[in-house]
Design a protein around this motif. Structure first.
Motif, PDB file in Angstrom:
ATOM      1  N   LEU A 177      10.415  53.620  16.379  1.00 39.27           N
ATOM      2  CA  LEU A 177       9.212  54.030  17.109  1.00 39.27           C
ATOM      3  C   LEU A 177       8.081  53.031  16.896  1.00 39.27           C
ATOM      4  CD1 LEU A 177       9.247  57.879  16.414  1.00 39.27           C
ATOM      5  CD2 LEU A 177       9.904  56.703  18.514  1.00 39.27           C
ATOM      6  N   GLU A 178       8.011  52.461  15.683  1.00 40.66           N
ATOM      7  CA  GLU A 178       7.007  51.426  15.407  1.00 40.66           C
ATOM      8  C   GLU A 178       7.190  50.246  16.349  1.00 40.66           C
ATOM      9  OE1 GLU A 178       3.994  49.262  13.258  1.00 40.66           O
ATOM     10  OE2 GLU A 178       4.518  51.388  13.227  1.00 40.66           O
ATOM     11  N   ILE A 179       8.446  49.870  16.597  1.00 40.36           N
ATOM     12  CA  ILE A 179       8.744  48.721  17.453  1.00 40.36           C
ATOM     13  C   ILE A 179       8.527  49.060  18.922  1.00 40.36           C
ATOM     14  CG2 ILE A 179      10.624  47.219  18.241  1.00 40.36           C
ATOM     15  CD1 ILE A 179      11.747  47.494  15.328  1.00 40.36           C
ATOM     16  N   SER A 180       8.982  50.236  19.341  1.00 41.45           N
ATOM     17  CA  SER A 180       8.907  50.592  20.767  1.00 41.45           C
ATOM     18  C   SER A 180       7.527  51.071  21.181  1.00 41.45           C
ATOM     19  CB  SER A 180       9.927  51.690  21.085  1.00 41.45           C
ATOM     20  OG  SER A 180       9.549  52.925  20.481  1.00 41.45           O
ATOM     21  N   GLY A 181       6.757  51.576  20.217  1.00 38.40           N
ATOM     22  CA  GLY A 181       5.436  52.110  20.539  1.00 38.40           C
ATOM     23  C   GLY A 181       5.455  53.508  21.118  1.00 38.40           C
ATOM     24  N   LYS A 182       6.618  54.154  21.126  1.00 36.67           N
ATOM     25  CA  LYS A 182       6.699  55.515  21.680  1.00 36.67           C
ATOM     26  C   LYS A 182       6.127  56.524  20.688  1.00 36.67           C
ATOM     27  CE  LYS A 182      10.777  54.922  24.651  1.00 36.67           C
ATOM     28  NZ  LYS A 182      12.129  55.442  24.988  1.00 36.67           N
ATOM     29  N   PRO A 183       5.353  57.496  21.160  1.00 40.72           N
ATOM     30  CA  PRO A 183       4.864  58.553  20.263  1.00 40.72           C
ATOM     31  C   PRO A 183       5.989  59.536  19.942  1.00 40.72           C
ATOM     32  CG  PRO A 183       4.100  58.943  22.507  1.00 40.72           C
ATOM     33  CD  PRO A 183       4.805  57.623  22.526  1.00 40.72           C
ATOM     34  N   ILE A 184       6.075  59.938  18.701  1.00 47.19           N
ATOM     35  CA  ILE A 184       7.172  60.817  18.291  1.00 47.19           C
ATOM     36  C   ILE A 184       7.070  62.190  18.951  1.00 47.19           C
ATOM     37  CG2 ILE A 184       6.026  61.746  16.213  1.00 47.19           C
ATOM     38  CD1 ILE A 184       8.792  61.389  14.799  1.00 47.19           C
ATOM     39  N   GLU A 185       5.849  62.600  19.292  1.00 45.18           N
ATOM     40  CA  GLU A 185       5.664  63.945  19.869  1.00 45.18           C
ATOM     41  C   GLU A 185       6.321  64.088  21.241  1.00 45.18           C
ATOM     42  OE1 GLU A 185       3.170  61.939  19.006  1.00 45.18           O
ATOM     43  OE2 GLU A 185       2.532  62.771  17.058  1.00 45.18           O
ATOM     44  N   SER A 186       6.449  62.975  21.955  1.00 44.05           N
ATOM     45  CA  SER A 186       7.022  63.059  23.301  1.00 44.05           C
ATOM     46  C   SER A 186       8.494  62.673  23.331  1.00 44.05           C
ATOM     47  CB  SER A 186       6.245  62.145  24.258  1.00 44.05           C
ATOM     48  OG  SER A 186       6.378  60.785  23.849  1.00 44.05           O
ATOM     49  N   LEU A 187       9.075  62.362  22.180  1.00 43.78           N
ATOM     50  CA  LEU A 187      10.445  61.864  22.119  1.00 43.78           C
ATOM     51  C   LEU A 187      11.442  62.950  22.508  1.00 43.78           C
ATOM     52  CD1 LEU A 187      11.439  59.021  21.117  1.00 43.78           C
ATOM     53  CD2 LEU A 187      12.196  60.198  19.036  1.00 43.78           C
ATOM     54  N   LYS A 188      12.331  62.626  23.450  1.00 43.64           N
ATOM     55  CA  LYS A 188      13.407  63.541  23.840  1.00 43.64           C
ATOM     56  C   LYS A 188      14.685  63.067  23.150  1.00 43.64           C
ATOM     57  CE  LYS A 188      11.712  65.197  28.304  1.00 43.64           C
ATOM     58  NZ  LYS A 188      10.323  64.732  28.136  1.00 43.64           N
ATOM     59  N   VAL A 189      15.248  63.953  22.296  1.00 44.38           N
ATOM     60  CA  VAL A 189      16.362  63.589  21.421  1.00 44.38           C
ATOM     61  C   VAL A 189      17.585  64.433  21.764  1.00 44.38           C
ATOM     62  CG1 VAL A 189      17.127  63.315  19.029  1.00 44.38           C
ATOM     63  CG2 VAL A 189      14.699  63.065  19.600  1.00 44.38           C
ATOM     64  N   VAL A 190      18.751  63.776  21.814  1.00 45.67           N
ATOM     65  CA  VAL A 190      20.014  64.458  22.093  1.00 45.67           C
ATOM     66  C   VAL A 190      20.954  64.244  20.908  1.00 45.67           C
ATOM     67  CG1 VAL A 190      22.024  64.582  23.608  1.00 45.67           C
ATOM     68  CG2 VAL A 190      19.748  64.128  24.576  1.00 45.67           C
ATOM     69  N   TYR A 205      13.911  65.637  11.593  1.00 42.98           N
ATOM     70  CA  TYR A 205      13.163  65.002  12.674  1.00 42.98           C
ATOM     71  C   TYR A 205      12.003  65.889  13.119  1.00 42.98           C
ATOM     72  CZ  TYR A 205      16.878  61.466  13.341  1.00 42.98           C
ATOM     73  OH  TYR A 205      17.776  60.448  13.187  1.00 42.98           O
ATOM     74  N   VAL A 206      12.222  67.195  13.117  1.00 48.67           N
ATOM     75  CA  VAL A 206      11.134  68.118  13.458  1.00 48.67           C
ATOM     76  C   VAL A 206       9.998  67.967  12.441  1.00 48.67           C
ATOM     77  CG1 VAL A 206      10.487  70.561  13.617  1.00 48.67           C
ATOM     78  CG2 VAL A 206      12.602  69.754  14.692  1.00 48.67           C
ATOM     79  N   ARG A 212      10.653  70.619  18.541  1.00 45.73           N
ATOM     80  CA  ARG A 212      11.948  71.309  18.576  1.00 45.73           C
ATOM     81  C   ARG A 212      12.432  71.514  20.005  1.00 45.73           C
ATOM     82  NH1 ARG A 212      14.515  74.139  14.506  1.00 45.73           N
ATOM     83  NH2 ARG A 212      12.646  73.962  13.198  1.00 45.73           N
ATOM     84  N   GLU A 213      11.504  71.792  20.915  1.00 42.15           N
ATOM     85  CA  GLU A 213      11.907  72.028  22.309  1.00 42.15           C
ATOM     86  C   GLU A 213      12.380  70.752  23.002  1.00 42.15           C
ATOM     87  OE1 GLU A 213       7.289  71.948  22.256  1.00 42.15           O
ATOM     88  OE2 GLU A 213       8.951  72.631  20.969  1.00 42.15           O
ATOM     89  N   ASN A 214      12.102  69.591  22.397  1.00 43.52           N
ATOM     90  CA  ASN A 214      12.557  68.320  22.969  1.00 43.52           C
ATOM     91  C   ASN A 214      13.918  67.881  22.440  1.00 43.52           C
ATOM     92  OD1 ASN A 214      10.310  68.080  24.549  1.00 43.52           O
ATOM     93  ND2 ASN A 214       9.252  66.607  23.235  1.00 43.52           N
ATOM     94  N   ILE A 215      14.555  68.730  21.634  1.00 48.42           N
ATOM     95  CA  ILE A 215      15.867  68.419  21.080  1.00 48.42           C
ATOM     96  C   ILE A 215      16.936  69.194  21.842  1.00 48.42           C
ATOM     97  CG2 ILE A 215      17.364  68.619  19.047  1.00 48.42           C
ATOM     98  CD1 ILE A 215      14.884  68.249  17.304  1.00 48.42           C
ATOM     99  N   ALA A 216      17.962  68.480  22.275  1.00 50.87           N
ATOM    100  CA  ALA A 216      19.149  69.109  22.873  1.00 50.87           C
ATOM    101  C   ALA A 216      20.333  68.784  21.977  1.00 50.87           C
ATOM    102  CB  ALA A 216      19.397  68.590  24.280  1.00 50.87           C
ATOM    103  N   MET A 217      21.081  69.822  21.581  1.00 51.64           N
ATOM    104  CA  MET A 217      22.211  69.627  20.670  1.00 51.64           C
ATOM    105  C   MET A 217      23.488  70.084  21.366  1.00 51.64           C
ATOM    106  SD  MET A 217      22.568  70.983  16.737  1.00 51.64           S
ATOM    107  CE  MET A 217      21.214  69.945  16.198  1.00 51.64           C
TER     108      MET A 217
END
Length: 756
Positions: A177-190, A205-206, A212-217
């Motif tokens: 995230l430091e490299i990409s500059g993406k904010p962790i709050e908006s990250l969509k994780v699968v 990660y939470v 939590r709502e951005n995580i799909a398992m």
């Protein structure tokens, strides 16, 4: 049977069977030893512990002992193979604990699949160990076992299969995230996989900030959805209400994929549909869900990690559990809580952003590592991991109230350095002395990559004010390419500034004009960086010099002797090595300069060595070595050593010294006292003077390469100003160590002249 398979079987079966053994830490060779170790002496610590149970940490190994407990129901890559077949894995875990964090282990394989039986077993085990590492226990039982034990036990309990991956991959995620500059709050994780590691990693990660709502398992049935029946409470935490059904659905537009499932679960097409600069952690072992080359073929902007050693960014649990337990044990923590795990994650992320030691790069085939998409987390053989992670964990334990004892974190770091080797402890003291009054140290090979990297270390450690000789633009470009900062270093171009060069040439000519040097030759010499650097020291523009990284030893010594010369009263210079053994510090001389010294030179070497050791704050005791004991064999060689000893005793009657001595007579106090009670050596010598260069050079290299001693040097003795010569091809860390020595030498030199 493949060679690789046979190699593994041979490794485990040949010699002493298995991989671990119990090794006594106290002597047990005499009747007295046995009476102290067992009956009747052992009764005394037993009484103390009975009166004060906390004394168990004082009188036993409990505080440094971890039980690795498994029932073999979920062995990585092998599944439910049972407790017997799991034993090699648990022994291996013990090896990693000991190798990386100096923690002792009992591996214990339990013949039960009943979680309550395992819980009861661990409860009964608690008085024996300082912590419990649960390993390779299947889900969901592992969740119940760990949660229950954390509630009931008063020692740290850690299920590495869950939390190890979480801690390590969390560090890699922060840096991605430091490299990409993406904010962790908006990250969509699968997540692909919903076992122990996946659920624990998702929870971690939470805690890091992923919603939590951005995580799909997903599991074998597809996306875990809220409308699916019969979900256990662990999977239920990640059930989604989004319109996602398959892994392919979930990955479309996702920022991150975490694979903890099976090989081949992900296709190129799935990765191609992910968001910009996707993060792909394909962690299935031994084969990932998708190979890194397949990811990069369709998404060159991706950052990829696997669990394998043959690709960048290996998510390896050995980066976590040894050091987490180290920190927990050292504050006698009652638990390993979320804050301690989070501290480990952030410490690993921070370490990955620093310059990587050359010793680590050598361990990986001299591959260059630099923070970026291919280097998100440290390598397991980075010796600094313990110094970053364990203190962070200990600090978190104290702050959250689970530590039984409070410690000073800076002092604790010093103790950890000592665990890494006595040499590091010695050099830590040297670094501290250097930092008190940093001096100007000039490096003639300023354009050399290793010297540039060493300069960055010197600046970071604040042990010296470095001066690099070379072309300024070239040096700065190399530093940028190497990814290191040399801001604060002085760069001097010896080929520019004719006024300074002429001043140095005139002084050099004055000193050497009656020794065959013309003014023209003096001017030519000043175009050579090593001569120029020596004159900087002589003329007061620098306090010391370090050279030899890319030169043979004589190429450095000769210019130094011509430009600076020996100290007053010194006929010959000598070379000294500081040899650091597990429990003692010994100095060897002359290891580098004098091939066959006469008695006068040998005496001078002894005096120079003793003086240097004394300046380090160590009381010197000198042994003059030979093949003879006090005249037992008469020959010109042994007579030379005897005469040299007499010369030293006359010149420095206060110095504890004796000879001629055979090496074993010198180092075995009882033998020497029994057979030579007249010897003036009252303790084992810590300065060993060898009769010639053959003996000294062979001895120090054998001790270094075969005797597991750490060798620091060579240290050049007898110069009029601090000049030190590097071993050709020294690593940046070696240059840093010798720089600290040079600074301390310069401090002492200035002090002597101020008092003169």
């Amino acid at each position: 049977m493949s060679n690789k398979r046979q190699d593994a079987l041979d490794y485990h079966s040949q010699g002493r069977r298995g991989k671990i053994a119990v090794v006594p830490t106290k002597p047990a060779s005499t009747q007295r030893d046995l009476s102290l170790a067992y009956s009747p002496g052992v009764a005394e610590p037993c009484r103390e512990i009975a009166a004060n149970p906390e004394d168990v940490f004082k009188y036993t190994a409990r505080g440094n002992l971890v039980a690795v407990v498994s029932n073999g129901t979920a062995v990585l890559g092998l599944g439910d193979i049972g407790p017997l077949a799991a034993k090699p894995v648990m022994e291996g875990k013990g090896v990693l604990f000991k190798r990386f964090a100096d923690i002792d282990v009992f591996d214990i394989e339990v013949a039960s699949k009943d979680p309550d039986e395992i819980i009861r077993f661990c409860e009964m085990l608690e008085p024996t160990v300082g912590g419990i590492n649960l390993e390779d226990i299947g889900a969901p039982e592992c969740f119940y076992i760990e949660e229950t034990l954390k509630e009931r036990l008063d020692i740290p309990v850690f299920h590495d299969d869950q939390h190890g991956t979480a801690v390590i991959s969390g560090a890699a995620l922060l840096n991605a995230l430091e490299i990409s500059g993406k904010p962790i709050e908006s990250l969509k994780v699968v997540f692909s996989g919903a076992g122990a590691a996946a659920i624990a990693t998702a929870e971690h990660y939470v805690s890091l900030g992923v919603r939590r709502e951005n995580i799909a398992m997903t599991d074998s049935k597809g996306v875990i959805r809220a409308d699916r029946g019969n979900l256990d409470k662990y999977k239920g935490r990640f059930a989604t209400t989004r319109d996602l059904h398959t892994l392919e659905d979930a990955l479309r537009g996702a920022d991150m994929f975490v694979g903890l499932s099976v090989a081949g679960a992900v296709t190129k097409e799935m990765v191609a549909g992910m968001a910009e600069a996707p993060i792909v952690f394909a962690l299935a072992n031994p084969d990932p869900e998708i190979l890194p080359e397949d990811v990069l073929a369709v998404r060159p902007d991706a950052m990829v990690a696997t669990g394998r050693t043959d690709y960048p960014n290996q998510i390896n649990n050995v980066l976590g559990f040894p050091f987490i337990f180290r920190g927990a044990l050292d504050v006698r923590a009652r638990a390993i809580n979320d804050e301690m795990k989070m501290a480990a994650t952030r410490a690993l992320a921070e370490l990955a952003r620093l310059d990587v030691p050359e010793s680590v790069e050598k361990a990986y085939g001299n591959e260059r590592f630099r923070f970026g998409a291919d280097y998100l987390i440290p390598k397991p053989f980075d010796p600094r991991i313990m110094l970053f992670v364990a203190p962070a964990v200990a600090q978190a334990a104290m702050e959250t109230g689970v530590a039984r004892v409070q410690i000073d974190i800076e002092q604790y770091r010093a103790e950890l350095i000592a665990r890494l080797g006595r040499g590091r402890e010695v050099m830590r003291d040297m670094m501290r002395r250097a930092r008190r009054d940093p001096r100007r140290i000039v490096y003639p090979e300023g354009e050399n990559d290793r010297i540039i990297r060493a300069c960055a270390l010197v600046l970071a450690e604040e042990v010296a004010r470095p001066i690099l000789l070379g072309r300024p633009d070239f040096i700065r470009e190399r530093a940028e390419m190497l990814g290191v900062s040399i801001d604060g270093a002085e760069i001097v171009d010896p080929w520019a500034g004719p006024e300074r060069r002429e001043r140095y040439a005139q002084e050099f000519f004055r000193r050497r004009q009656r020794k065959g040097v013309t003014l023209v030759q003096a001017r030519e010499r000043m175009r050579e960086p090593v001569f120029f650097g020596c004159m900087m020291v002589l003329m007061g523009d620098a306090d010391g010099l370090l050279a030899g990284e890319d030169m043979y030893y004589p190429e450095t010594i000769r210019p130094a002797l011509e430009a600076i010369g020996t100290a007053p009263g010194v006929r010959r210079v000598a070379g000294l090595y500081m040899m650091v053994l597990e429990h003692e510090l010994v100095f060897f001389a002359d290891t580098t300069v004098n091939i066959d010294p006469d008695a006068e030179t040998l005496a001078e070497i002894a005096l120079l060595s003793a003086d240097f050791v004394r300046r380090l704050g160590v009381v010197p005791r000198v042994g003059m070595l030979s093949f003879s004991n006090f005249g037992s064999v008469r020959s010109p060689q042994s007579d030379k050593v005897r005469l040299a000893t007499e010369l030293v005793k006359r010149r420095a009657p206060e110095l504890e010294i004796d000879g001629e001595l055979q090496a074993d007579t010198a180092v075995l106090d009882d033998f020497r006292r029994e057979n030579y009670p007249f010897s003036t050596l009252h303790q084992k010598p810590n300065v060993l003077i060898f009769p010639n260069l053959d003996a000294a050079n062979i001895a120090y290299k054998l001790m270094w390469r075969m005797g597991r001693a750490e060798a620091f040097g060579p240290i050049l003795l007898g110069m009029a100003h601090p000049i030190h010569v590097l071993q050709r091809g020294s690593e940046a860390a070696d240059v840093l160590n010798l720089t600290a020595l040079a600074v301390v030498d310069a401090q002492e030199h200035a002090g002597r002249h101020a008092g003169a």
